[in-house]
Design an enzyme around this catalytic site. Structure first.
Site, short mmCIF file in Angstrom:
data_model
loop_
_atom_site.label_atom_id
_atom_site.label_comp_id
_atom_site.label_asym_id
_atom_site.label_seq_id
_atom_site.Cartn_x
_atom_site.Cartn_y
_atom_site.Cartn_z
N SER A 27 0.99 -1.24 0.18
CA SER A 27 0.03 0.16 0.15
C SER A 27 0.84 1.16 -0.11
CB SER A 27 -0.97 0.25 1.27
OG SER A 27 -1.44 1.14 1.47
N TYR A 35 -1.62 -1.23 10.84
CA TYR A 35 -1.82 -1.47 9.62
C TYR A 35 -0.58 -0.97 8.68
CZ TYR A 35 -3.74 -1.06 4.81
OH TYR A 35 -3.74 -1.26 3.39
N LYS A 53 2.05 -3.59 6.71
CA LYS A 53 2.52 -3.51 5.23
C LYS A 53 4.10 -3.61 5.04
CE LYS A 53 -1.32 -4.35 3.55
NZ LYS A 53 -1.66 -5.45 2.84
N1 UFG Z 1 -12.93 11.03 3.37
C1 UFG Z 1 -13.95 11.83 3.65
N2 UFG Z 1 -15.11 11.37 4.19
C2 UFG Z 1 -15.14 9.83 4.44
C3 UFG Z 1 -14.12 9.26 3.96
C4 UFG Z 1 -13.04 9.65 3.56
O1 UFG Z 1 -13.87 13.06 3.66
O2 UFG Z 1 -16.21 9.38 4.81
C5 UFG Z 1 -11.70 11.58 2.59
C6 UFG Z 1 -10.43 11.44 3.40
O3 UFG Z 1 -10.42 12.33 4.37
C7 UFG Z 1 -9.40 11.42 2.25
C8 UFG Z 1 -10.28 10.78 1.31
O4 UFG Z 1 -11.46 11.21 1.39
O5 UFG Z 1 -9.04 12.73 2.05
C9 UFG Z 1 -9.76 9.24 1.05
O6 UFG Z 1 -10.13 8.65 2.05
P1 UFG Z 1 -10.26 7.13 2.35
O7 UFG Z 1 -10.38 6.53 3.52
O8 UFG Z 1 -11.02 6.48 0.76
O9 UFG Z 1 -8.55 6.61 1.79
P2 UFG Z 1 -7.51 6.86 2.54
O10 UFG Z 1 -6.55 7.70 1.34
O11 UFG Z 1 -7.64 7.61 3.79
O12 UFG Z 1 -6.78 5.68 2.84
C10 UFG Z 1 -6.31 4.62 1.69
C11 UFG Z 1 -6.57 3.08 2.31
C12 UFG Z 1 -5.82 2.69 3.26
C13 UFG Z 1 -4.27 3.15 3.06
C14 UFG Z 1 -4.34 4.61 2.60
C15 UFG Z 1 -2.89 5.21 2.35
O13 UFG Z 1 -8.01 2.97 2.40
O14 UFG Z 1 -5.93 1.55 3.31
O15 UFG Z 1 -5.13 4.84 1.35
O16 UFG Z 1 -2.20 4.48 1.36
F1 UFG Z 1 -3.66 2.98 4.40
#
Ligand code: UFG
Length: 337
Positions: A124, A148, A152
């Site tokens: 990841s 997590y 990885k």
């Molecule tokens: N977000 C919102 N509202 C929500 C969910 C997410 O505004 O309800 C925003 C987050 O703040 C972020 C973006 O949407 O700016 C993406 O969030 P995600 O949770 O979809 O994804 P992340 O980038 O936080 O996480 C992903 C993977 C993880 C991994 C991470 C870093 O889900 O497993 O990328 O690689 F660790």
């Protein structure tokens, strides 16, 4: 080739299964269905009209995984099985280290018993920690900000050491950015069991009426519109990257880490707008505080994947939203019907 897929019924696993079957490989899926559904396998079988083996088991069950590997005699293992929720990993670190790290060791022991020396691992972009520069290339310093991410990183180190001692071994560490979307058929897709943590499944569930509104986590980041920017990658593109990694592992030894992203960043509001356009539904949302641990922006330099695997992403955000919506609207309650 003979391909053994751990976690092959999950979101990325099922799309990769479909891709690998369509390339005429022989497949055995090994999954405990703890975060996936047998129905996903039935649908892949229908879509491809191909048969494959499926063993129900946990990778921590060393006897069972070794038996399955010895019997199947794979040329390569593609290892998806693992826990993936950042927040849960903070609350239950031991469960994460056990499943993701001890589980991988158990799998590697089984591979040794079966004489299999090739593995493609689901890593990841989380292994880059807080980006020091963008776009993120594979030489960016590695760190982890939660259990997590630590798991990885640890598995990456384990596989690097494993390759270093066996000159005929091959490990491809695919560092995923943000996988979203679904198969064009709308028959397989992401089916989170609980309240989705990730943006796209949450947006889909708001659009279909299962949830009232999206909370946008932070509007004061130093980005174009103040919301978080990520590199969303279509799950079908990601599945094709696995197929390319399998071919690469067949002809190369050593350990390679490879980013799998598009190289393009999209903000939370970009995703909401694209989803509204693709679905014709509105996605009510409200701006709230930043989510702890989130970074402002994260996107890939994806040139190594192109150079080594001959792979590049071909699908845009509109296509990711269109297919996510097709899956969600055809299966409002996921695989449960
Ligand atoms: N977000 C919102 N509202 C929500 C969910 C997410 O505004 O309800 C925003 C987050 O703040 C972020 C973006 O949407 O700016 C993406 O969030 P995600 O949770 O979809 O994804 P992340 O980038 O936080 O996480 C992903 C993977 C993880 C991994 C991470 C870093 O889900 O497993 O990328 O690689 F660790």
């Amino acid at each position: 080739m003979r391909v053994f897929l751990t976690g092959g019924a999950g979101y990325i696993g099922s799309h990769t299964l479909l891709e690998v079957l369509s390339e005429a490989h022989e497949v055995c899926v090994y999954d405990d269905f703890s975060n996936s559904a047998p129905e996903a396998l039935a649908r892949v079988e229908q879509l491809t009209n191909r048969k494959f083996l499926a063993v129900t088991g946990n990778i921590l069950d060393q006897m069972l995984v070794a038996k399955a590997l010895v019997e199947f005699q794979p040329d390569v293992v593609v290892h998806f099985a693992g826990k993936k929720a950042v927040g849960e990993s903070v609350a239950k670190p031991l469960m994460y280290y056990e499943n993701n790290v001890v589980g991988t060791l158990s799998l590697l022991r089984g591979m040794e018993a079966a004489g299999c020396r090739r593995i493609v691992f689901s890593s990841s972009a989380t292994v880059y920690g807080n980006p020091q520069y963008l776009p993120l290339d594979e030489n960016h310093p590695l760190s982890a900000t939660n259990p997590y991410g630590q798991t990885k990183l640890m598995v990456e180190h384990i596989l690097r050491d494993w390759c270093a001692t066996q000159l005929d071994a091959s490990a491809v560490l695919l560092r995923y950015f943000n996988p979203v979307g679904a198969h064009d058929s709308g028959k397989i897709g992401e089916d989170p069991h609980d309240i989705p943590n990730n943006l796209m499944p949450f947006v889909s569930q708001v659009a279909v009426g299962r949830r009232k509104k999206l909370q946008v986590f932070g509007g004061d980041y130093n980005t174009s519109d103040g919301t978080g920017v990520r590199d969303y990658i279509h799950v079908v593109d990601l599945a094709k990257a696995h197929a390319a990694a399998i071919s690469f592992a067949e002809t190369h030894t050593g350990c390679e880490a490879i980013n799998v992203g598009t190289g393009q960043g999209a903000s939370v509001l970009d995703v909401v707008a694209a989803f509204e356009a693709a679905s014709g539904r509105s996605v009510p949302n409200e701006m709230v505080e930043r989510r702890p641990g989130d970074v402002a922006a994260c996107y890939a330099d994806a040139s190594k994947a192109q150079n080594l695997l001959g792979w590049q992403a071909t699908r845009d955000l509109a296509d990711m939203c269109k297919t996510a919506w097709k899956w969600q609207s055809q299966n409002p309650n996921g695989y449960q019907g």
